[in-house]
Design an enzyme around this catalytic site. Structure first.
Site, PDB file in Angstrom:
ATOM      1  N   PHE A  31     -39.275 -21.701 -24.809  1.00  0.00           N
ATOM      2  CA  PHE A  31     -39.489 -22.847 -23.927  1.00  0.00           C
ATOM      3  C   PHE A  31     -38.314 -22.947 -22.965  1.00  0.00           C
ATOM      4  O   PHE A  31     -37.157 -23.006 -23.388  1.00  0.00           O
ATOM      5  CB  PHE A  31     -39.607 -24.144 -24.741  1.00  0.00           C
ATOM      6  CG  PHE A  31     -39.757 -25.370 -23.885  1.00  0.00           C
ATOM      7  CD1 PHE A  31     -40.969 -25.657 -23.276  1.00  0.00           C
ATOM      8  CD2 PHE A  31     -38.686 -26.227 -23.661  1.00  0.00           C
ATOM      9  CE1 PHE A  31     -41.116 -26.770 -22.464  1.00  0.00           C
ATOM     10  CE2 PHE A  31     -38.816 -27.351 -22.857  1.00  0.00           C
ATOM     11  CZ  PHE A  31     -40.043 -27.621 -22.253  1.00  0.00           C
ATOM     12  N   GLU A  44     -27.287 -17.436 -21.048  1.00  0.00           N
ATOM     13  CA  GLU A  44     -27.115 -18.859 -21.374  1.00  0.00           C
ATOM     14  C   GLU A  44     -25.802 -19.119 -22.140  1.00  0.00           C
ATOM     15  O   GLU A  44     -25.659 -20.151 -22.793  1.00  0.00           O
ATOM     16  CB  GLU A  44     -28.312 -19.343 -22.209  1.00  0.00           C
ATOM     17  CG  GLU A  44     -29.667 -19.149 -21.540  1.00  0.00           C
ATOM     18  CD  GLU A  44     -29.849 -19.966 -20.259  1.00  0.00           C
ATOM     19  OE1 GLU A  44     -29.367 -21.106 -20.209  1.00  0.00           O
ATOM     20  OE2 GLU A  44     -30.444 -19.447 -19.309  1.00  0.00           O
TER      21      GLU A  44
HETATM   22  C1  SIN Z   1     -33.449 -23.480 -19.596  1.00  0.00           C
HETATM   23  O1  SIN Z   1     -33.713 -23.120 -18.459  1.00  0.00           O
HETATM   24  O2  SIN Z   1     -34.361 -23.694 -20.425  1.00  0.00           O
HETATM   25  C2  SIN Z   1     -32.038 -23.661 -20.059  1.00  0.00           C
HETATM   26  C3  SIN Z   1     -31.098 -24.144 -19.033  1.00  0.00           C
HETATM   27  C4  SIN Z   1     -30.927 -23.254 -17.847  1.00  0.00           C
HETATM   28  O3  SIN Z   1     -30.749 -22.037 -17.983  1.00  0.00           O
HETATM   29  O4  SIN Z   1     -30.962 -23.756 -16.717  1.00  0.00           O
END
Ligand code: SIN
Length: 181
Positions: A8, A87
């Site tokens: 998700f 991330e």
């Molecule tokens: C996501 O996109 O689900 C996590 C946060 C991001 O990488 O902006």
């Protein structure tokens, strides 16, 4: 890993799917709100001048819309390694129940990337105007922070899942851009 994985995404993962996937659907999770309360010193800012990106904040009655991806079991180890690296600026991979939208109704168990309040890059709450001001002034190795905001807003609008918090920041950004300097 011998099973497909559901992922998700609610931030850049919604609009930047730089990994192989079998399916992508609008989807939501319950009990969380998306907020631009996470600092970014590796993608949309630099150390000492962080940009702002989204994380999840616990909110019992809320739902947070994003995108769900099914990743084939054979691809899962390399995709997860890639995303863990992407991330790495404060996010942990956590399990979550993902409610798929009308295209493919049902609930699946999957993973999402979550930046907790105690990670070193966490910035916390600010007004939409202050967030827009910071985003307008920030850029990092992945590009300008404004692009992150506008790509996210556009992707949510395209899925018909606009988010008041994101839209309020975008409105403030446009106002700031219209102000004579
Ligand atoms: C996501 O996109 O689900 C996590 C946060 C991001 O990488 O902006």
């Amino acid at each position: 890993m011998n099973k497909d994985i559901w992922l998700f995404g609610y931030g850049s993962i919604v609009w930047k799917a730089d990994f192989p996937h079998e399916e992508r659907h609008p989807a939501y999770i319950r009990g969380w709100s998306r907020r631009f309360w996470q600092g970014s010193t590796d993608h949309r800012g630099v150390p000492g001048r962080p940009g702002r990106v989204v994380t999840l904040i616990e909110a019992p009655d809320a739902i947070c819309w994003g995108a769900a991806y099914r990743i084939a079991a054979s691809q899962a180890p390399s995709v997860m390694a890639h995303l863990d690296h992407r991330e790495r600026g404060g996010y942990d991979r956590v399990a979550v129940d993902i409610h798929l939208g009308v295209n493919r109704p049902g609930t699946v168990t999957g993973v999402t990337y979550f930046a907790t309040r105690d990670n070193p890059n966490y910035l916390g709450e600010a007004t939409p105007e202050a967030i827009a001001t910071q985003i307008r002034a920030s850029a990092g190795p992945s590009g300008h922070n404004v692009d992150y905001l506008l790509e996210l807003e556009a992707a949510l609008l395209a899925m018909k899942t606009a988010d008041d918090h994101v839209s309020a920041i975008t409105r403030h950004l446009k106002r700031l851009n219209e102000k004579p300097s």
